[in-house]
Design an enzyme around this catalytic site. Sequence first.
Site, short mmCIF file in Angstrom:
data_model
loop_
_atom_site.label_atom_id
_atom_site.label_comp_id
_atom_site.label_asym_id
_atom_site.label_seq_id
_atom_site.Cartn_x
_atom_site.Cartn_y
_atom_site.Cartn_z
CG HIS A 11 -1.99 1.07 1.35
ND1 HIS A 11 -2.01 2.00 2.34
CD2 HIS A 11 -2.80 1.64 0.44
CE1 HIS A 11 -3.09 3.02 2.00
NE2 HIS A 11 -3.55 2.69 0.99
CD GLU A 38 -2.86 2.38 -3.30
OE1 GLU A 38 -3.82 3.10 -3.46
OE2 GLU A 38 -1.78 2.62 -2.53
CG ASP A 40 -2.68 7.17 -3.36
OD1 ASP A 40 -3.49 6.61 -3.51
OD2 ASP A 40 -1.92 7.03 -2.20
CG HIS A 53 -3.08 9.74 0.36
ND1 HIS A 53 -3.68 10.52 1.22
CD2 HIS A 53 -3.89 8.59 0.33
CE1 HIS A 53 -4.91 9.93 1.43
NE2 HIS A 53 -5.15 8.59 1.10
CD GLU A 113 -6.54 5.23 -4.42
OE1 GLU A 113 -6.09 4.87 -3.85
OE2 GLU A 113 -7.35 6.38 -4.28
#
Length: 248
Positions: A11, A38, A40, A53, A113
């Site tokens: 993450h 993952e 952002d 993020h 993401e």
Amino acid sequence: MMRDVPPVIGHRGAAALAPENTLAGFRAAARLGVRMVEFDAKLSADGVPLLMHDDTLDRTTNGRGPVREAPWAALADLDAGGWFGPDFAGERIPTLTQALDTCCELGLAANVEIKPCPGRAAETATAVAETIRQVWPGDRTPPLVSSFSMDALEVARETAPWAPRGVLRETPATDWDVLSRSLEPATVHLNWRAVTATVVAALSARSLPVLVYTVNDAGTARRLFGMGVGGVFTDDPDAVMPVVPEGA
Ligand code: G3P
Ligand code: MG
């Protein structure tokens, strides 16, 4: 499980071990044997896709203010690691291009993401799709593209139909049939707190594997795998890898 999505997904890289959304985090994840990360993605003021993020720079860099107001030239030299620990001082904000290149170098699969700043969903999705198209080798499985923004996913479907999509939600949506028809997602990504065996079964019946965020302890991971989730996003891969079911 969807082809090529492993049961453990780092993450924001490996956010418990290295500053989130940095290349150091990718390297930390790869060292632990994680196979997918993952991260952002959002845009600078001048449209450069980068990893961050928050909508502001304050928490994870030594900069201040909204990301959407800062041109890339002002972001490139910020320190995105010192806040996490002295060993990471000088770590930079990666561009999406650098992030994807690094995934390829490390043999990591990617979940991008799309995390648009307010009002920038469509242009962020377009830029992410275009960057993946330019950077990602055609012979590798394309990144899984996910978002809380259904507008962003709609644009991703139009501009990068070859990239699998993940629908992100805090809680399960009510009408998955409608959502499935409009977005044709490959996966559904949910907050683990909202997930039950019934939710997983209902989505599995629609051929939608469930990935859950953010799971940082073995007991919770074991319970979720027992419900049939396909994968967990974790800040701390070492904590959850021992409870991955045999053959997953
Ligand atoms: O993509 C899973 C997870 O990252 C979604 O929440 O806020 O950590 O981006 P967030
Ligand atoms: Mg995220």
